[in-house]
Write a protein that holds these residues in place. Structure first.
Motif, PDB file in Angstrom:
ATOM      1  N   ILE A 118       1.290 -19.238 126.582  1.00  0.00           N
ATOM      2  CA  ILE A 118       0.190 -19.666 127.453  1.00  0.00           C
ATOM      3  C   ILE A 118      -0.428 -20.906 126.818  1.00  0.00           C
ATOM      4  O   ILE A 118      -0.680 -20.933 125.611  1.00  0.00           O
ATOM      5  N   THR A 119      -0.700 -21.905 127.626  1.00  0.00           N
ATOM      6  CA  THR A 119      -1.257 -23.151 127.116  1.00  0.00           C
ATOM      7  C   THR A 119      -2.780 -23.079 127.053  1.00  0.00           C
ATOM      8  O   THR A 119      -3.410 -22.268 127.742  1.00  0.00           O
ATOM      9  N   HIS A 170      -4.999 -20.539 138.575  1.00  0.00           N
ATOM     10  CA  HIS A 170      -3.564 -20.538 138.320  1.00  0.00           C
ATOM     11  C   HIS A 170      -3.249 -19.638 137.120  1.00  0.00           C
ATOM     12  O   HIS A 170      -3.818 -19.794 136.049  1.00  0.00           O
ATOM     13  N   LYS A 171      -2.345 -18.704 137.352  1.00  0.00           N
ATOM     14  CA  LYS A 171      -1.902 -17.839 136.261  1.00  0.00           C
ATOM     15  C   LYS A 171      -0.391 -17.933 136.169  1.00  0.00           C
ATOM     16  O   LYS A 171       0.301 -17.825 137.182  1.00  0.00           O
ATOM     17  N   SER A 172       0.133 -18.114 134.989  1.00  0.00           N
ATOM     18  CA  SER A 172       1.584 -18.171 134.826  1.00  0.00           C
ATOM     19  C   SER A 172       2.178 -16.781 134.620  1.00  0.00           C
ATOM     20  O   SER A 172       3.385 -16.625 134.618  1.00  0.00           O
ATOM     21  N   ILE A 173       1.296 -15.797 134.461  1.00  0.00           N
ATOM     22  CA  ILE A 173       1.754 -14.420 134.262  1.00  0.00           C
ATOM     23  C   ILE A 173       1.014 -13.504 135.223  1.00  0.00           C
ATOM     24  O   ILE A 173      -0.069 -13.822 135.706  1.00  0.00           O
ATOM     25  N   ASP A 200       2.000 -11.427 128.616  1.00  0.00           N
ATOM     26  CA  ASP A 200       3.078 -12.416 128.515  1.00  0.00           C
ATOM     27  C   ASP A 200       4.330 -11.728 127.975  1.00  0.00           C
ATOM     28  O   ASP A 200       4.789 -11.990 126.867  1.00  0.00           O
ATOM     29  N   TYR A 208       1.686 -23.761 122.790  1.00  0.00           N
ATOM     30  CA  TYR A 208       1.832 -22.506 123.508  1.00  0.00           C
ATOM     31  C   TYR A 208       1.421 -21.383 122.566  1.00  0.00           C
ATOM     32  O   TYR A 208       1.792 -21.373 121.396  1.00  0.00           O
ATOM     33  N   GLU A 253      -4.370 -23.565 130.447  1.00  0.00           N
ATOM     34  CA  GLU A 253      -4.378 -22.380 131.305  1.00  0.00           C
ATOM     35  C   GLU A 253      -5.542 -21.462 130.947  1.00  0.00           C
ATOM     36  O   GLU A 253      -6.201 -20.922 131.830  1.00  0.00           O
TER      37      GLU A 253
END
Length: 150
Positions: A45-46, A2-5, A39, A86, A49
């Motif tokens: 980013i946590t 899983h990537k948020s970016i 980002d 974060y 992650e």
């Protein structure tokens, strides 16, 4: 994974190599720093992650994050409604980095001046050293002028 970016693998690999070398970072810290470069929206980013994306142990990620925080390369904050931290690139680090460079140049210039004062007692003038000192001085001035614009 899983990537948020969204990242570009080639640029990511190049960034890992470049910043690892420039900042003398170990591999995982280099990966974390390079990942944070993507980002763009500054969502942060946590920790979790990083653990998931890099398939690294929590202790390894924690050690790398601590190194990056202590080096002032990244910053962190907690949102009011969450316990998670974060992490972000420290945008002020560019200025910090060049201030450190200027200080090193000034330290070298002082050392060369001290050596010159000592050598003059021995009648030993070096034209190349004077040219080098002029170059150091010029670079100090130029970097400081650019820093004032940041």
């Amino acid at each position: 994974m899983h990537k948020s970016i969204e990242i570009d693998d080639k640029i990511f690999q190049d960034a890992i190599k470049f910043y690892g070398s420039v900042f003398s970072l170990p591999p995982l810290a280099s990966k974390i720093y390079a990942y944070l470069l993507f980002d763009y929206d500054k969502v942060g980013i946590t920790f979790d992650e990083f653990v998931e994306v890099f398939s690294a142990s929590k202790s390894s990620v924690s050690t790398s994050i601590s190194l990056l925080l202590n080096s002032e390369l990244i910053t962190d904050h907690n949102r009011m409604d969450e316990r998670k931290r974060y992490f972000f690139i420290n945008d002020g680090y560019k200025k910090i980095r060049f201030e450190k460079i200027v200080q090193k140049l000034k330290d070298e210039l002082k050392l060369l001046d001290d050596l010159d004062r000592f050598k003059k007692n021995h009648n030993n003038y070096n034209e190349k050293t004077e040219a080098y000192k002029a170059l150091l001085t010029k670079n100090i001035i130029q970097i400081q002028e650019s820093l004032n614009k940041l």
